[in-house]
Motif scaffolding. Structure first.
Motif, mmCIF file in Angstrom:
data_model
loop_
_atom_site.group_PDB
_atom_site.id
_atom_site.type_symbol
_atom_site.label_atom_id
_atom_site.label_comp_id
_atom_site.label_asym_id
_atom_site.label_seq_id
_atom_site.Cartn_x
_atom_site.Cartn_y
_atom_site.Cartn_z
ATOM 1 N N ALA A 109 0.860 -1.187 0.000
ATOM 2 C CA ALA A 109 0.000 0.000 0.000
ATOM 3 C C ALA A 109 0.895 1.235 0.000
ATOM 4 O O ALA A 109 1.768 1.377 0.859
ATOM 5 N N LEU A 110 0.689 2.120 -0.976
ATOM 6 C CA LEU A 110 1.497 3.329 -1.101
ATOM 7 C C LEU A 110 0.729 4.519 -0.539
ATOM 8 O O LEU A 110 -0.362 4.858 -1.016
ATOM 9 N N LEU A 111 1.309 5.177 0.454
ATOM 10 C CA LEU A 111 0.671 6.306 1.112
ATOM 11 C C LEU A 111 1.141 7.636 0.540
ATOM 12 O O LEU A 111 0.396 8.617 0.545
ATOM 13 N N GLN A 112 2.366 7.675 0.038
ATOM 14 C CA GLN A 112 2.941 8.924 -0.474
ATOM 15 C C GLN A 112 4.079 8.602 -1.425
ATOM 16 O O GLN A 112 4.864 7.687 -1.176
ATOM 17 N N PRO B 104 -4.280 -6.635 -10.182
ATOM 18 C CA PRO B 104 -4.490 -5.277 -10.698
ATOM 19 C C PRO B 104 -4.336 -4.241 -9.581
ATOM 20 O O PRO B 104 -4.617 -4.512 -8.412
ATOM 21 N N VAL B 105 -3.899 -3.054 -9.965
ATOM 22 C CA VAL B 105 -3.771 -1.952 -9.006
ATOM 23 C C VAL B 105 -5.158 -1.538 -8.536
ATOM 24 O O VAL B 105 -6.108 -1.487 -9.320
ATOM 25 N N LEU C 220 -1.565 -2.973 -4.307
ATOM 26 C CA LEU C 220 -1.659 -4.223 -5.065
ATOM 27 C C LEU C 220 -1.164 -5.352 -4.182
ATOM 28 O O LEU C 220 -0.715 -5.143 -3.050
ATOM 29 N N ALA C 221 -1.240 -6.553 -4.718
ATOM 30 C CA ALA C 221 -0.709 -7.727 -4.032
ATOM 31 C C ALA C 221 -0.046 -8.631 -5.060
ATOM 32 O O ALA C 221 -0.346 -8.556 -6.254
ATOM 33 N N GLY D 297 10.901 -18.303 -13.448
ATOM 34 C CA GLY D 297 11.665 -17.158 -13.918
ATOM 35 C C GLY D 297 10.865 -16.084 -14.613
ATOM 36 O O GLY D 297 11.401 -15.020 -14.916
ATOM 37 N N ALA D 298 9.580 -16.311 -14.888
ATOM 38 C CA ALA D 298 8.750 -15.278 -15.504
ATOM 39 C C ALA D 298 8.628 -14.100 -14.546
ATOM 40 O O ALA D 298 8.537 -14.271 -13.339
ATOM 41 N N ARG D 299 8.606 -12.907 -15.111
ATOM 42 C CA ARG D 299 8.667 -11.693 -14.291
ATOM 43 C C ARG D 299 7.512 -10.760 -14.641
ATOM 44 O O ARG D 299 7.203 -10.557 -15.816
ATOM 45 N N GLN D 300 6.882 -10.204 -13.614
ATOM 46 C CA GLN D 300 5.853 -9.190 -13.798
ATOM 47 C C GLN D 300 6.279 -7.923 -13.068
ATOM 48 O O GLN D 300 6.951 -7.989 -12.035
ATOM 49 N N GLU D 301 5.863 -6.779 -13.614
ATOM 50 C CA GLU D 301 6.215 -5.502 -13.005
ATOM 51 C C GLU D 301 4.991 -4.602 -12.942
ATOM 52 O O GLU D 301 4.058 -4.739 -13.750
ATOM 53 N N ALA D 302 4.987 -3.685 -11.984
ATOM 54 C CA ALA D 302 3.898 -2.728 -11.848
ATOM 55 C C ALA D 302 4.438 -1.487 -11.152
ATOM 56 O O ALA D 302 5.519 -1.505 -10.549
ATOM 57 N N ALA D 303 3.688 -0.401 -11.249
ATOM 58 C CA ALA D 303 4.062 0.858 -10.599
ATOM 59 C C ALA D 303 2.856 1.392 -9.848
ATOM 60 O O ALA D 303 1.710 1.204 -10.259
#
Length: 335
Positions: free
Chosen positions: A208-211, A246-247, A236-237, A223-229
């Protein structure tokens, strides 16, 4: 005995054992009983699982480095044993040389190049019902929730935190040249200057991003890789398989409630409420009537005031309690 030094020794021991198992499992003739013994070792201690995940991640990152002759030469120098040591490690050199070369680049070389402070780190832990705020050397801080364990490792290139289990809130002092990376479960959470929370449960990690802003990466066992911002107010989890959800929007006051010793509960299942309250107490609550499992509960509860919560439940729902032992209370439906 200095508890911190004991924790450091345990962490290093787990890392060394993880290297041993990783090399052993590379052998094509590794027998089934040894693979079974490895699984028993990995699940016996969260530190073992975390150390093995680190070895796996380093292995995955080594595919390019192993092609560089300079890297491999440095790794060979780092590994070259004294005569007695060469005999003791003779088992390391069967016919899987190509695979072992990757291990040299992926595992041994990074440890050889690291400073002692970076490899050892400093361990912090809280017990059930305890919280602790840690102020780090760069001005960042970490608030550890109940029953949480993590290790901090700073070096010239990265500020690294390994979260073994539990939940923590990170307030990071900004430095674009010195990223702050939290390793938890199958992924990493990277910040420059921000405030965020990471919770590691048995099979999933919640962020959880607060700031500020965050970058998240997760890797699957193959070895498969996923990324998110994330940006402020998002979460997210990701699970043990490296799959990122999903975000979604984050209720910031609700996310921060635990830092104030509270739970903001909106339409929770009773079973989920009890599980969360149990994290903060050695007296465990359990449902003794299956028909109570899906009762929906809303309210604000003090994480350290189990008795008041039980009184509220008994006043608002057809529930009564029965103490089974000094550390167990059962919830039953009124007849």
């Amino acid at each position: 005995m200095d508890r911190r030094n004991t924790n450091r020794g345990a962490a290093l021991g787990s890392y060394d054992e993880a290297e041993h198992w990783f090399v052993r499992l590379l052998e094509p003739n590794c027998p089934a009983n040894e693979r079974s013994a490895f699984e028993h070792w990995r699940t016996a201690d969260p530190a073992n699982a975390a150390a093995y995940r680190e070895i796996e991640l380093l292995w995955k990152q080594s595919e390019d480095a192993v092609k560089d002759p300079a890297v491999m030469a440095a790794a060979a120098r780092a590994l070259r044993p004294e005569p007695a040591e060469r005999f003791r490690r003779h088992w390391l050199f069967p016919a899987f040389a190509a695979g072992f070369a990757l291990l040299v680049a992926a595992v041994v070389l990074p440890r050889w190049l690291a400073t002692p402070a970076a490899s050892e780190g400093v361990a912090y832990a809280t017990t059930t019902g305890q919280a602790q705020t840690v102020t780090l050397s760069d001005g960042s801080s970490i608030l550890l929730d109940t029953d949480t364990q993590l290790t901090v490792r700073y070096d010239a290139h990265v500020r690294r935190v390994d979260l073994m289990h539990g939940q923590a809130q990170f307030s990071v002092h900004g430095n674009h040249a010195w990223p702050f990376v939290v390793h938890a479960g199958s992924g990493t959470v990277t910040a420059v200057g921000t405030r965020f929370q990471v919770r590691l449960d048995e099979h999933a990690t919640e962020v959880a991003l607060l700031q500020g802003k965050l970058a998240i990466a997760a890797a699957s066992p193959d070895g498969a890789r996923q990324e998110a911002a994330l940006v402020a107010g998002q979460g997210l989890a990701y699970d043990d398989g490296g799959h990122i959800t999903p975000v979604h929007p984050v209720d910031v006051p609700q996310a921060q409630a635990w830092t104030q010793g509270k739970l903001f509960v909106h339409d929770w299942r009773l079973a989920d409420l009890l599980a969360e309250m149990n994290r903060y107490s050695n007296t465990k609550l359990q449902i003794g009537d299956a028909s109570l499992q899906d009762i929906r509960v809303s309210g604000v509860f003090n994480t350290h005031d189990q008795q008041t919560m039980l009184m509220m439940l008994q006043q608002g729902w057809p529930i009564h309690t029965k103490r089974i032992s000094a550390t167990q209370i059962e919830l039953l439906r009124n007849q």
